[in-house]
Design a protein around this motif. Sequence first.
Motif: not given
Length: 204
Positions: A187-202
């Motif tokens: 497993p890998t994790f991403r830090q400080d994942v941002q959801i901006r204007q309802g959009v999550l980028s992978f």
Amino acid sequence: MPVTYCVAMEIAGPAAIFTRPDSGASFVSYPAPTYSAVKGMFECVARWKSAYIRPARLEICNPIQLQSYATNYGGPLRHPKQIAKKSSYQLFATILIDVCYKVYGEVSALSRAPGGNNHLHALQELFERRLKQGRLYRTPCLGWSEFVPSYFGPLRESTRALQDLELVVPSMLHRVFNRDSDGQYAPTFRQDVQIRQGVLSFAE
């Protein structure tokens, strides 16, 4: 310039859980699906040996709402005494309710195309055809198998991303395996994942 083959779909349901691994025995959901969860949704519709659909981004179309949930677990991970007595384990969780997501992906190669065919375009067409027809390899779920969608299909004009939703997830599971096909558990994790204007980028 290489052609990008994109696909999209929408999924909605009354309940969902995308479990945070750090939440222990009382599971708590992330506010949105993980990369691996979305990849699994795509694979419910279409699969190809030499190509796959890589999740690109998702739009959160309903407000994030959390609710307590309890269920009885009767599987093999119970304590041996519970299994011997044929008793269930009561499982508590914090789940999402009334969810709706628009998810987008790009068709990517896993290996060379057999016979030199355009396998990326072929997978795109297969996905779009099967999604429209409602033909699935398995019923998609919103985390747990019992959380089946109330809608799963092409994008609807009546739903849209929540423009006022701004959120940062301090740490979020990204991948469960080290490769997108035939991988090992890593497993890998991403830090400080941002959801901006309802959009999550992978995007990594």
